[in-house]
Design an enzyme around this catalytic site. Sequence first.
Site, PDB file in Angstrom:
ATOM      1  N   LYS A 166      -8.588  27.552 -26.136  1.00 25.46           N
ATOM      2  CA  LYS A 166      -9.999  27.186 -25.975  1.00 25.46           C
ATOM      3  C   LYS A 166     -10.613  27.920 -24.797  1.00 25.46           C
ATOM      4  O   LYS A 166      -9.977  28.089 -23.759  1.00 25.46           O
ATOM      5  CB  LYS A 166     -10.132  25.680 -25.697  1.00 25.46           C
ATOM      6  CG  LYS A 166     -10.058  24.790 -26.923  1.00 25.46           C
ATOM      7  CD  LYS A 166     -10.206  23.339 -26.480  1.00 25.46           C
ATOM      8  CE  LYS A 166     -10.889  22.487 -27.526  1.00 25.46           C
ATOM      9  NZ  LYS A 166     -10.994  21.075 -27.104  1.00 25.46           N
TER      10      LYS A 166
ATOM     11  N   GLY B 270     -18.963  24.192 -30.703  1.00 26.47           N
ATOM     12  CA  GLY B 270     -17.934  24.471 -31.700  1.00 26.47           C
ATOM     13  C   GLY B 270     -17.446  25.916 -31.671  1.00 26.47           C
ATOM     14  O   GLY B 270     -16.665  26.319 -32.522  1.00 26.47           O
TER      15      GLY B 270
ATOM     16  N   GLU C 297      -4.321  23.844 -25.618  1.00 23.73           N
ATOM     17  CA  GLU C 297      -4.282  22.426 -25.948  1.00 23.73           C
ATOM     18  C   GLU C 297      -3.422  22.249 -27.182  1.00 23.73           C
ATOM     19  O   GLU C 297      -3.389  23.127 -28.049  1.00 23.73           O
ATOM     20  CB  GLU C 297      -5.700  21.961 -26.310  1.00 23.73           C
ATOM     21  CG  GLU C 297      -6.198  20.844 -25.466  1.00 23.73           C
ATOM     22  CD  GLU C 297      -7.666  20.509 -25.726  1.00 23.73           C
ATOM     23  OE1 GLU C 297      -8.111  20.516 -26.863  1.00 23.73           O
ATOM     24  OE2 GLU C 297      -8.347  20.221 -24.723  1.00 23.73           O
TER      25      GLU C 297
ATOM     26  N   TYR D 247      -2.861  21.281 -30.777  1.00 26.31           N
ATOM     27  CA  TYR D 247      -3.804  21.205 -31.893  1.00 26.31           C
ATOM     28  C   TYR D 247      -3.463  19.960 -32.707  1.00 26.31           C
ATOM     29  O   TYR D 247      -2.403  19.887 -33.330  1.00 26.31           O
ATOM     30  CB  TYR D 247      -3.709  22.474 -32.740  1.00 26.31           C
ATOM     31  CG  TYR D 247      -4.693  22.511 -33.880  1.00 26.31           C
ATOM     32  CD1 TYR D 247      -6.062  22.484 -33.643  1.00 26.31           C
ATOM     33  CD2 TYR D 247      -4.256  22.569 -35.198  1.00 26.31           C
ATOM     34  CE1 TYR D 247      -6.976  22.514 -34.677  1.00 26.31           C
ATOM     35  CE2 TYR D 247      -5.160  22.601 -36.250  1.00 26.31           C
ATOM     36  CZ  TYR D 247      -6.519  22.576 -35.982  1.00 26.31           C
ATOM     37  OH  TYR D 247      -7.413  22.601 -37.009  1.00 26.31           O
ATOM     38  N   LEU D 248      -4.328  18.980 -32.667  1.00 26.44           N
ATOM     39  CA  LEU D 248      -4.060  17.730 -33.392  1.00 26.44           C
ATOM     40  C   LEU D 248      -4.366  17.945 -34.868  1.00 26.44           C
ATOM     41  O   LEU D 248      -5.380  18.546 -35.219  1.00 26.44           O
ATOM     42  CB  LEU D 248      -4.916  16.594 -32.819  1.00 26.44           C
ATOM     43  CG  LEU D 248      -4.671  16.290 -31.333  1.00 26.44           C
ATOM     44  CD1 LEU D 248      -5.597  15.177 -30.856  1.00 26.44           C
ATOM     45  CD2 LEU D 248      -3.223  15.904 -31.078  1.00 26.44           C
TER      46      LEU D 248
ATOM     47  N   HIS E 156     -13.023  12.234 -34.526  1.00 28.65           N
ATOM     48  CA  HIS E 156     -13.799  12.488 -33.320  1.00 28.65           C
ATOM     49  C   HIS E 156     -14.551  11.190 -32.994  1.00 28.65           C
ATOM     50  O   HIS E 156     -15.419  10.764 -33.761  1.00 28.65           O
ATOM     51  CB  HIS E 156     -14.780  13.640 -33.562  1.00 28.65           C
ATOM     52  CG  HIS E 156     -15.743  13.880 -32.428  1.00 28.65           C
ATOM     53  ND1 HIS E 156     -15.803  15.065 -31.726  1.00 28.65           N
ATOM     54  CD2 HIS E 156     -16.689  13.079 -31.874  1.00 28.65           C
ATOM     55  CE1 HIS E 156     -16.736  14.973 -30.797  1.00 28.65           C
ATOM     56  NE2 HIS E 156     -17.294  13.776 -30.864  1.00 28.65           N
TER      57      HIS E 156
ATOM     58  N   GLU F 291     -16.267  12.529 -25.009  1.00 29.34           N
ATOM     59  CA  GLU F 291     -15.751  12.801 -26.350  1.00 29.34           C
ATOM     60  C   GLU F 291     -14.224  12.764 -26.379  1.00 29.34           C
ATOM     61  O   GLU F 291     -13.568  13.358 -25.519  1.00 29.34           O
ATOM     62  CB  GLU F 291     -16.226  14.177 -26.845  1.00 29.34           C
ATOM     63  CG  GLU F 291     -17.737  14.272 -26.983  1.00 29.34           C
ATOM     64  CD  GLU F 291     -18.198  15.531 -27.727  1.00 29.34           C
ATOM     65  OE1 GLU F 291     -19.293  15.496 -28.307  1.00 29.34           O
ATOM     66  OE2 GLU F 291     -17.467  16.542 -27.715  1.00 29.34           O
TER      67      GLU F 291
ATOM     68  N   ARG G 202     -25.720  14.905 -21.062  1.00 35.49           N
ATOM     69  CA  ARG G 202     -27.097  14.928 -21.574  1.00 35.49           C
ATOM     70  C   ARG G 202     -27.184  13.920 -22.714  1.00 35.49           C
ATOM     71  O   ARG G 202     -26.191  13.321 -23.104  1.00 35.49           O
ATOM     72  CB  ARG G 202     -27.408  16.318 -22.116  1.00 35.49           C
ATOM     73  CG  ARG G 202     -26.347  16.744 -23.141  1.00 35.49           C
ATOM     74  CD  ARG G 202     -26.724  17.934 -23.962  1.00 35.49           C
ATOM     75  NE  ARG G 202     -25.591  18.482 -24.684  1.00 35.49           N
ATOM     76  CZ  ARG G 202     -25.142  18.055 -25.853  1.00 35.49           C
ATOM     77  NH1 ARG G 202     -25.727  17.040 -26.453  1.00 35.49           N
ATOM     78  NH2 ARG G 202     -24.105  18.610 -26.441  1.00 35.49           N
TER      79      ARG G 202
HETATM   80  P1  ADP Z   1     -17.545  22.088 -28.299  1.00 40.57           P
HETATM   81  O1  ADP Z   1     -17.932  22.005 -26.864  1.00 40.57           O
HETATM   82  O2  ADP Z   1     -17.605  23.483 -28.823  1.00 40.57           O
HETATM   83  O3  ADP Z   1     -18.235  21.086 -29.161  1.00 40.57           O
HETATM   84  P2  ADP Z   1     -15.137  20.417 -28.306  1.00 40.57           P
HETATM   85  O4  ADP Z   1     -14.049  20.536 -27.314  1.00 40.57           O
HETATM   86  O5  ADP Z   1     -16.051  19.234 -28.183  1.00 40.57           O
HETATM   87  O6  ADP Z   1     -15.978  21.786 -28.338  1.00 40.57           O
HETATM   88  O7  ADP Z   1     -14.520  20.415 -29.755  1.00 40.57           O
HETATM   89  C1  ADP Z   1     -15.331  20.439 -30.908  1.00 40.57           C
HETATM   90  C2  ADP Z   1     -14.538  20.030 -32.122  1.00 40.57           C
HETATM   91  O8  ADP Z   1     -13.379  20.881 -32.278  1.00 40.57           O
HETATM   92  C3  ADP Z   1     -13.965  18.621 -32.054  1.00 40.57           C
HETATM   93  O9  ADP Z   1     -14.885  17.642 -32.454  1.00 40.57           O
HETATM   94  C4  ADP Z   1     -12.820  18.762 -33.027  1.00 40.57           C
HETATM   95  O10 ADP Z   1     -13.313  18.770 -34.351  1.00 40.57           O
HETATM   96  C5  ADP Z   1     -12.276  20.148 -32.753  1.00 40.57           C
HETATM   97  N1  ADP Z   1     -11.185  20.135 -31.724  1.00 40.57           N
HETATM   98  C6  ADP Z   1     -11.346  20.284 -30.395  1.00 40.57           C
HETATM   99  N2  ADP Z   1     -10.154  20.189 -29.749  1.00 40.57           N
HETATM  100  C7  ADP Z   1      -9.211  19.977 -30.684  1.00 40.57           C
HETATM  101  C8  ADP Z   1      -7.770  19.783 -30.658  1.00 40.57           C
HETATM  102  N3  ADP Z   1      -7.070  19.796 -29.519  1.00 40.57           N
HETATM  103  N4  ADP Z   1      -7.132  19.563 -31.839  1.00 40.57           N
HETATM  104  C9  ADP Z   1      -7.836  19.557 -33.019  1.00 40.57           C
HETATM  105  N5  ADP Z   1      -9.168  19.745 -33.103  1.00 40.57           N
HETATM  106  C10 ADP Z   1      -9.871  19.951 -31.964  1.00 40.57           C
END
Ligand code: ADP
Length: 450
Positions: A158, A165, A200, A202-203, A208, A275, A291
């Site tokens: 990430k 996203g 991270e 990956y789940l 969410h 989140e 925000r």
């Molecule tokens: P952004 O700031 O781009 O929105 P996020 O960290 O909030 O990024 O992640 C956006 C989406 O990506 C999450 O809602 C989820 O769907 C997916 N995601 C993020 N981290 C993980 C993870 N560690 N494992 C699986 N899916 C993830």
Amino acid sequence: MFGKILIANRGEIALRVHRAAHDLGIRTVAVHSTADASAKHVKLADEAICIGPPPARDSYLNIPNIIAAAEISNADAIHPGYGFLSENARFAEIVAEHRIGWIGPEPAHIRMMGDKVEAKRAAARLGLPLVPGSDGPVTSLAEARRVAADIGYPVLVKAAAGGGGRGMKVVPTADDLETALAQARSEAKAAFGDDTVYLEKYLLNPRHIEFQIFGDGRGNAIHLGERDCSLQRRHQKVLEEAPSPVLSEADRQAMGARCATAMAELGYRGAGTIEFLWEDGAFYFIEMNTRLQVEHPVTEMVTGLDLVREQIRVAAGLPLSMRQEEVRMNGHAIECRINAEDPETFAPAPGLVTEFHAPGGMGVRIDSALYSGYRVPPHYDSLVAKLIVWGATREEARMRMRRALEETVISGIRTTIPLHQRLMAEPDFIAGDYSIKWLEAWLREGPSAS
Ligand code: ADP
């Protein structure tokens, strides 16, 4: 209390802020690009100032022009909405330097949570559960290999500066790590001007689930329960609901209290969203948004609290209008994001709206800047309406959403209404049985046969 607020945004959220301000007897100043001269937020505001040409970087992201507009109009405060400059800590500082009120959190908190590596460190310090991963940025392939082997594949690379996203790469096996790391770095550099990345776990099949919090900046904070935003396409939310169909009242109160305590300890001011991914009953922090969220109305529908009014009050130095014990969650709310997009291909579909008819009736709310004869410009986000419904139960809310979608008329452009109509009839949605993977699989494979 403020006498006049400048709204540094457009579309439905500019209207949303305008309405909360007028409900409080506060006058509003709209800013707009030349493409938005006849937009509804411009028509409804008490004053309107053009801040530049259509591209957002020249108008809605143009800090000198927005500050000049605030000074010319004598605005006491600026509300940034969501997107655009809402999470720009430097903008928040500049606003304060000009002695204009800032309807948002402390710049230091915006900065902390805007960097995902820093945000995870802060969350860990504040006692929130994290997704297993690297302890800070990964700087070498050797380090990435060590961390990935430790947490187990698949892993996610990430971008620390990522958002919306974007800036994520799934790494299925150790063989893919080197390429993924290099790609993630160069993409992050190109998109965000910062190639810092971290790892991270990956789940595989999480939901969410995010908590709405509110702080007064003086060490008091409350939570307003959660929203389930698992229905996503390309990591973008499509539909949200509150409460989550899978969370027990005990888990809601326990996690909500942990979030509120964390925010109280931070001295956080204003609205924020923490989140999490949720899998097998466990929460994993992913990020915090400093925000208002697009999906905030579902929380408003179940708590009865006007979140924008609350933001304005807190920014004006007033205390929170509710104590935690006074927060009551009642019934169920669903929000459908209606985008000007082809419902099959999701290609943007801006253009002239020949007819717009909003649904109505009990428990129905529409937040939209559309009107008949409005031309959706091609320069901005494709969200054109949020349809929100309330019901005493989830099933009542679903039936009401079905009915409200049926009533809605948006002619002249294609929208995602047909997608939402199909979703409302889908057995997995009816059962509340979906993860963040569900929607994309459903779009690929078609509706389940039952
Ligand atoms: P952004 O700031 O781009 O929105 P996020 O960290 O909030 O990024 O992640 C956006 C989406 O990506 C999450 O809602 C989820 O769907 C997916 N995601 C993020 N981290 C993980 C993870 N560690 N494992 C699986 N899916 C993830």
